[in-house]
Design an enzyme around this catalytic site. Structure first.
Site, PDB file in Angstrom:
ATOM      1  N   LYS A  58      18.142  -5.385   2.268  1.00 26.53           N
ATOM      2  CA  LYS A  58      17.991  -4.382   3.324  1.00 26.53           C
ATOM      3  C   LYS A  58      16.535  -4.016   3.547  1.00 26.53           C
ATOM      4  CE  LYS A  58      21.851  -1.576   4.667  1.00 26.53           C
ATOM      5  NZ  LYS A  58      22.792  -0.520   4.440  1.00 26.53           N
ATOM      6  N   ARG A  59      15.747  -4.044   2.478  1.00 28.47           N
ATOM      7  CA  ARG A  59      14.351  -3.627   2.650  1.00 28.47           C
ATOM      8  C   ARG A  59      13.480  -4.728   3.283  1.00 28.47           C
ATOM      9  NH1 ARG A  59      15.421  -4.602  -2.430  1.00 28.47           N
ATOM     10  NH2 ARG A  59      14.362  -6.366  -3.388  1.00 28.47           N
TER      11      ARG A  59
END
Ligand code: GLU
Ligand code: ZN
Length: 510
Positions: free
Chosen positions: A276-277
């Protein structure tokens, strides 16, 4: 839609009638929608549409520390932008409303109480420190290090003693002491040994229900027949299946157990999982670059599935028609930006001129080139320029670089690298000859402009076309790569064309 009579359709359906198929997309609203999550939404959507079943959209927002309202809104906005319509869920409601888990706390409390009353779950009073100590001891002894079942059979005296100490219990599910086997529709038969299955926590000591409880409870209550989700959740499936059986035993739910399909991991550069990052995991990035929903979904469909040999471009409807979850590949799928852009380019070229022009407008507005709302005049200009760029773009955001020159005035920002390369001392006589020819040309049309420039520069100065037109292109559009030159000059008009050539003549080094 099919009648489900194909052989793998029959296998996938089991006892479920095609129109009774119910699948769900159940993201947790943390951060920006991730392309892997959107792929899961797409596969579930296609699965539901393939069978003429129901596509449920459920928001799993039980983690108050990580969930945000912005992310919730972004998730809905993403699904609307993509055109993945849901049959039940936020906004549209449905027979199992509400579809946000944060609004279903009473339901979970009620189910938790039933699990406790029927002895399928029990209170565990162990503190985190005690659990940790025992886990380490088990590890040191080479034994399984999950929860050891200490509180499975507490006497009422022990319970009273813990309560007197002020301990607040968690609720754990009593797992069977046997291996669990299930058939994954992508991976085939999967067996998990009893040694790897522990009595896991359903409800925190503060009363907060956890994913291992709420996810299967909602799947059961909402009549979900098939669960298509990321491979990262594979290890939770055996435990969830146990809970599903219990829920049916104690009459909380009925209907067949859901069947599961775990979708391959989506990886990025270096074959790492796209986390996600990682910026390239965020759907927003692709929206900002100007992917079309059609192009992005087409590409995401290919991350683990294909419609057939040598065929990469297909519509959502074609995907729904052909989608067969048993043909999903279990190997990790790498997100290849170049390929995604190439597929998007195919979709972009299929658009009508007016449609493409309208889709470019927000990008030109974001770059400050067009007013918001766009004027009729500016829109007409964009429409006139669209055929010049349609074949040359893969994403809408490229329109900013390609068409920016149309919206500048008598001077245009010249890309320094292009200036250094093309606006050299030799360019000066070229620009002067071009200016003289363009000053006289009549009418101001693509054909006449081309004829005049060829006569002046190619015939007159004896230049190769590249050397003849390169300086004019950079002077007028500011870049070495632009839409076709003569058409561009026509659109720009004589006055601005001449003014920009004059400006360039002044900056050419002597
Ligand atoms: N809410 C879970 C997540 O976003 C998905 C649960 C599931 O698909 O089972 O990871
Ligand atoms: Zn315990």
């Amino acid at each position: 839609m099919t009648d489900g009579s194909g052989s793998s359709d029959a296998f996938v359906l089991g006892d479920v009638a095609p129109s009774d198929v119910r699948v769900r997309f159940s993201p947790s609203p943390t951060g920006n929608p991730h392309v892997g999550v959107i792929r899961a939404a797409l596969y579930n959507w296609a699965f539901a549409r393939h069978f003429g079943g129901t596509f449920v959209f459920r928001i799993e927002d039980t983690d108050v520390s990580r969930d945000t309202e912005e992310s919730y809104e972004a998730m809905l906005d993403a699904m609307r932008w993509l055109g993945l319509h849901w049959d039940e869920g936020p906004d549209v409601g449905g027979p199992h409303a509400p579809y946000r888990q944060s609004l279903r706390r009473d339901i979970y409390a009620d189910v938790a109480a039933k699990l406790l009353d029927t002895g399928n779950a029990y209170h565990c009073y162990c503190t985190p420190e005690e659990l940790d100590e025992r886990r380490q001891a088990a590890r040191a002894a080479g034994k399984p290090s999950g929860y050891d079942g200490r509180c499975r059979t507490l006497s009422s005296d022990q319970v009273a003693a813990y309560q007197a100490e002020g301990r607040q219990p968690v609720l754990r599910l009593r797992m069977p002491d046997t291996a669990i086997t299930f058939t994954d529709l992508v991976r085939g038969e999967i067996t998990v040994d009893a040694n790897n299955l522990f009595d896991y926590v359903l409800v925190r000591a503060n009363g907060h229900p956890l994913y291992p409880l709420v996810n299967p409870v909602d799947d059961a209550l909402m009549g979900i027949t098939h669960v298509l989700r990321g491979e990262d959740l594979l290890s939770s499936t055996p435990r969830q299946l146990v809970l599903h059986e219990v829920l049916r035993d104690i009459g909380v739910a009925d209907g067949p157990l859901p069947r599961y399909a775990h979708l391959p991991l989506v990886t990025g550069e270096g074959n790492r999982k796209l986390a996600k990052r990682d910026p390239e995991s965020s759907l927003q990035l692709y929206r900002d670059r100007g992917f079309l929903p059609e192009g992005l979904l087409n590409y995401l469909a290919l991350l683990g599935w294909s419609i057939g040999e040598d065929r990469e471009v297909f519509s959502l409807e074609e995907m729904a028609e052909a989608f067969d979850v048993t043909r999903v590949n279990s190997n990790a799928a790498r997100f290849d930006l170049r390929k995604a852009e190439a597929i998007n380019g195919v979709w972009l070229r299929k658009l009508s001129v007016d449609d493409l022009a309208e889709r470019m407008v927000p990008h030109l507005q974001a770059a400050g080139l067009l007013p918001d709302p766009v004027t009729t005049e500016a829109l007409e200009l964009i429409k006139a320029a669209t055929p010049l760029v349609q074949e040359r773009m893969t994403v809408l955001d490229e329109s900013v670089g390609m068409l920016g020159f149309l919206f500048a005035g008598d001077t245009v920002d010249i890309d320094p690298a292009s200036a250094a390369k093309v606006l050299t001392p030799e360019a000066k006589p070229v620009l002067e000859a071009a200016r003289a020819a363009l000053d006289q040309v009549e009418p101001w049309s693509t054909e006449a402009i081309e004829a005049a420039l060829r006569a002046a520069l190619v015939d007159g100065l004896g230049l190769k076309p590249k050397h003849a037109f390169g300086p004019v292109r950079v002077a007028v559009t500011g870049r070495r790569v632009s839409p076709p030159l003569f058409e561009s000059l026509e659109l720009l008009g004589r006055q601005r064309t001449l003014a920009r050539i004059d400006a360039a003549v002044h900056v050419v080094p002597a």
